[in-house]
Scaffold this motif. Structure first.
Motif, short mmCIF file in Angstrom:
data_model
loop_
_atom_site.label_atom_id
_atom_site.label_comp_id
_atom_site.label_asym_id
_atom_site.label_seq_id
_atom_site.Cartn_x
_atom_site.Cartn_y
_atom_site.Cartn_z
N LYS A 1 -3.50 2.24 9.06
CA LYS A 1 -2.35 1.79 9.85
C LYS A 1 -2.11 2.68 11.07
N PRO B 1 -4.06 0.43 15.49
CA PRO B 1 -3.49 0.01 16.79
C PRO B 1 -4.06 0.80 17.97
N SER C 1 -7.34 -3.13 20.94
CA SER C 1 -6.31 -3.54 21.90
C SER C 1 -5.85 -4.96 21.62
N TYR C 2 -5.08 -5.11 20.54
CA TYR C 2 -4.49 -6.39 20.18
C TYR C 2 -3.00 -6.32 20.42
N ASP C 3 -2.37 -7.50 20.49
CA ASP C 3 -0.93 -7.50 20.57
C ASP C 3 -0.34 -7.19 19.19
N GLN C 4 0.92 -6.89 19.14
CA GLN C 4 1.56 -6.47 17.90
C GLN C 4 1.46 -7.53 16.81
N GLU C 5 1.50 -8.81 17.17
CA GLU C 5 1.38 -9.88 16.17
C GLU C 5 0.02 -9.81 15.47
N ILE D 1 -1.94 -7.15 15.21
CA ILE D 1 -1.96 -5.91 14.43
C ILE D 1 -1.22 -6.12 13.11
N ASN D 2 -0.05 -6.74 13.15
CA ASN D 2 0.72 -7.01 11.93
C ASN D 2 -0.07 -7.91 10.98
#
Length: 141
Positions: free
Chosen positions: A70, A74, A78-82, A84-85
């Motif tokens: 975790k 991140p 380089s992904y958006d937070q959605e 990553i979640n």
């Protein structure tokens, strides 16, 4: 590349995602042939009473591995937070990254020439799953 990182940097733990049999078995061969030493690798199969036994991250280390994953995920991807979640919520205690990719392959990456991979079968991997290969330094007490 994983062997180079282990030998040169000597981290306490290294996490690598495998998306097909050839990748996971390449890491396991490094361990089995003692090209890398001083580390345990998970998952792997061991022979117990003549039968294959799945060895996964020990229960006492699951929280540590998930915490490290975790923390680094991140920063590496380089992904958006959605996204990553989604990845974090789909990480199982067996370190399977469930539904981690769509139709990336036009074949089942856990079967080679129709031959099923024993580790993938034991973990219950599907063609859309990845597995977090964990190499953990053996610490003598």
């Amino acid at each position: 590349m994983g062997a180079k990182v282990l030998m040169e940097l000597q981290p306490d733990i290294l996490l690598l995602t495998a998306y097909q049999s050839s990748a996971i078995h390449a890491y396991i061969r490094l361990y089995e042939k003692r090209i890398i030493t001083g580390f345990e690798i998970y998952p792997r199969l061991e022979q117990t009473d003549g039968k294959d036994a799945l060895v996964t991250v020990p229960f006492k280390d699951i929280d540590l591995v998930m915490h490290i994953f975790k923390q680094v995920f991140p920063g590496v991807v380089s992904y958006d937070q959605e996204r990553i979640n989604h990845v974090l919520s789909n990480l199982t205690v067996f370190m399977i990254r469930k539904n981690d990719h769509g139709d990336a392959y036009d074949f089942n990456p856990w079967e080679k020439n129709g031959r099923k991979d024993k580790i993938a079968e034991a973990l219950g991997l599907t063609d859309k799953d990845g597995v977090l290969v964990t190499l953990k330094k053996i610490i003598e007490r």
